[in-house]
Scaffold this active site. Structure first.
Site, PDB file in Angstrom:
ATOM      1  N   GLY A  52       2.732   2.603  10.643  1.00 38.42           N
ATOM      2  CA  GLY A  52       3.645   3.708  10.379  1.00 38.42           C
ATOM      3  C   GLY A  52       4.392   4.202  11.599  1.00 38.42           C
TER       4      GLY A  52
ATOM      5  CB  SER B 138       5.645  -1.222  11.953  1.00 37.41           C
ATOM      6  OG  SER B 138       5.179   0.113  12.115  1.00 37.41           O
TER       7      SER B 138
ATOM      8  CG  ASN C 288      -1.724   1.222   1.409  1.00 43.37           C
ATOM      9  OD1 ASN C 288      -1.787   2.053   0.506  1.00 43.37           O
ATOM     10  ND2 ASN C 288      -2.358   1.356   2.562  1.00 43.37           N
ATOM     11  CD1 TRP C 289       3.594   0.976  -2.807  1.00 45.14           C
ATOM     12  CD2 TRP C 289       3.608   2.068  -4.755  1.00 45.14           C
ATOM     13  NE1 TRP C 289       4.318   0.225  -3.696  1.00 45.14           N
ATOM     14  CE2 TRP C 289       4.342   0.876  -4.908  1.00 45.14           C
ATOM     15  CE3 TRP C 289       3.471   2.914  -5.856  1.00 45.14           C
ATOM     16  CZ2 TRP C 289       4.949   0.516  -6.116  1.00 45.14           C
ATOM     17  CZ3 TRP C 289       4.074   2.549  -7.057  1.00 45.14           C
ATOM     18  CH2 TRP C 289       4.805   1.372  -7.178  1.00 45.14           C
ATOM     19  CE  LYS C 290      -0.132   3.193   4.707  1.00 52.25           C
ATOM     20  NZ  LYS C 290      -0.015   3.284   6.156  1.00 52.25           N
TER      21      LYS C 290
ATOM     22  CD  GLU D 113      -3.279  -2.570   7.633  1.00 52.56           C
ATOM     23  OE1 GLU D 113      -2.129  -2.697   7.208  1.00 52.56           O
ATOM     24  OE2 GLU D 113      -4.065  -1.700   7.235  1.00 52.56           O
TER      25      GLU D 113
ATOM     26  CD  GLU E 259      -2.768   5.425   6.724  1.00 56.26           C
ATOM     27  OE1 GLU E 259      -2.738   5.394   5.492  1.00 56.26           O
ATOM     28  OE2 GLU E 259      -1.895   4.887   7.446  1.00 56.26           O
TER      29      GLU E 259
ATOM     30  CG  HIS F 123      -5.754   1.703   5.272  1.00 57.64           C
ATOM     31  ND1 HIS F 123      -5.277   2.749   6.008  1.00 57.64           N
ATOM     32  CD2 HIS F 123      -4.745   0.807   5.167  1.00 57.64           C
ATOM     33  CE1 HIS F 123      -4.007   2.505   6.336  1.00 57.64           C
ATOM     34  NE2 HIS F 123      -3.670   1.326   5.834  1.00 57.64           N
TER      35      HIS F 123
HETATM   36  P1  PGA Z   1       2.989   0.488   7.626  1.00 59.13           P
HETATM   37  O1  PGA Z   1       1.494   0.606   7.056  1.00 59.13           O
HETATM   38  O2  PGA Z   1       3.574  -0.780   7.083  1.00 59.13           O
HETATM   39  O3  PGA Z   1       3.685   1.710   7.122  1.00 59.13           O
HETATM   40  O4  PGA Z   1       2.870   0.457   9.123  1.00 59.13           O
HETATM   41  C1  PGA Z   1       0.667  -0.530   6.962  1.00 59.13           C
HETATM   42  C2  PGA Z   1      -0.660  -0.167   6.365  1.00 59.13           C
HETATM   43  O5  PGA Z   1      -1.184   0.914   6.676  1.00 59.13           O
HETATM   44  O6  PGA Z   1      -1.223  -0.927   5.545  1.00 59.13           O
END
Ligand code: PGA
Length: 255
Positions: free
Chosen positions: A175, A215, A11-13, A169, A99, A97
């Site tokens: 993150g 992470s 997931n490149w966000k 998650e 976010e 997700h």
């Molecule tokens: P991260 O994000 O690996 O940077 O913690 C995971 C995600 O949000 O899918």
């Protein structure tokens, strides 16, 4: 592990530019040697989907989208439809997700509408769930996950479940560099599988893949993926570096 093929998503966000997206995608494609052992998807930002799609085409790496709107088409300024995603070669989408839940403010109602629309359009869905830190500290992890799984899958038919992956998650691990311990992650995954069993019966629960996210790195992937109910991962930060992402993919392939 009931024959579940591990599944790793990148997931490149909201990261990378045209040249960087092309470089990361082509390095992932050329380094991906484990197609029979692990499924892989990468989810670039919308403007780069078609371009990244040209690199992953026929490579065994799938193209995914981070978001979409559930309506077919029409006056939805700023939104992107499932037909548009399919048109540029995407076959996987993320829903729920953290976010989008906690930064953008998506509700369980919207997440469920998106999940059902994507499945009805024939796409694969990675439905993300997970508790916040204060919920974990109050002992609510399994209850939050159960609620998000049940809301997210409301109205999803048993025969559609082969196209559903759950991503657990924990919000506090995304993150942040903090990862759930292998044992804590395993316990949450086992509890989610039990919820799936209650909804769909044990054979669908056994067949459904549950990714861990938060992470994940090359250095901690093998420990997490070694747990019986962890079927790969959804990777944010570490998916922006092809070497690191491939190390995670290889750890999943070795499961
Ligand atoms: P991260 O994000 O690996 O940077 O913690 C995971 C995600 O949000 O899918």
């Amino acid at each position: 592990m009931a024959g579940r093929k591990p599944f790793v998503g990148g997931n490149w966000k909201m990261n990378l530019n045209t040249a960087e997206a092309a470089a990361v995608a082509s390095a992932i494609v050329s380094g991906f040697k484990a197609a029979g052992k692990v499924d892989v998807v990468i989810c670039p930002p919308f403007p780069y989907l078609a371009h990244v799609g040209s690199f992953v085409k026929n490579s065994g790496v799938k193209l995914g989208a981070q978001d979409f709107y559930f309506a077919d088409n029409g006056a939805y300024t700023g939104e992107v439809s499932l037909a548009m995603l399919k048109d540029v070669g995407a076959s996987v989408v993320l829903t729920g997700h953290s976010e989008r839940r906690h930064v953008i403010g998506e509700s369980d109602v919207l997440i469920n509408a998106k999940t059902r629309a994507a499945l009805n359009a024939g796409l694969e869905v990675i439905l993300c769930v997970g508790e916040k830190l204060e919920q974990r500290e109050l002992g609510q992890t399994d209850a939050i996950n159960a609620a998000q799984v049940c809301y997210g899958l409301a109205g999803v038919k048993a025969e559609q479940m082969s196209k559903v992956t759950i991503a657990y998650e924990p919000v506090w691990a995304i993150g942040t560099g903090k990862t759930a311990t292998d044992a804590d992650a395993q316990a949450a995954h086992a509890a989610i599988r039990k919820v799936l069993g209650g909804l769909y019966g044990s054979s669908i629960a056994d067949a459904t893949r549950i990714q861990y996210g938060g992470s994940v790195k090359g250095s901690n992937a093998a420990g997490l993926f070694g747990q019986p109910d962890i079927d790969g991962g959804l990777i944010g930060g570490a998916s922006l570096k092809a070497d690191e992402f491939l190390a995670i993919v290889n750890a999943a392939a070795a499961k």
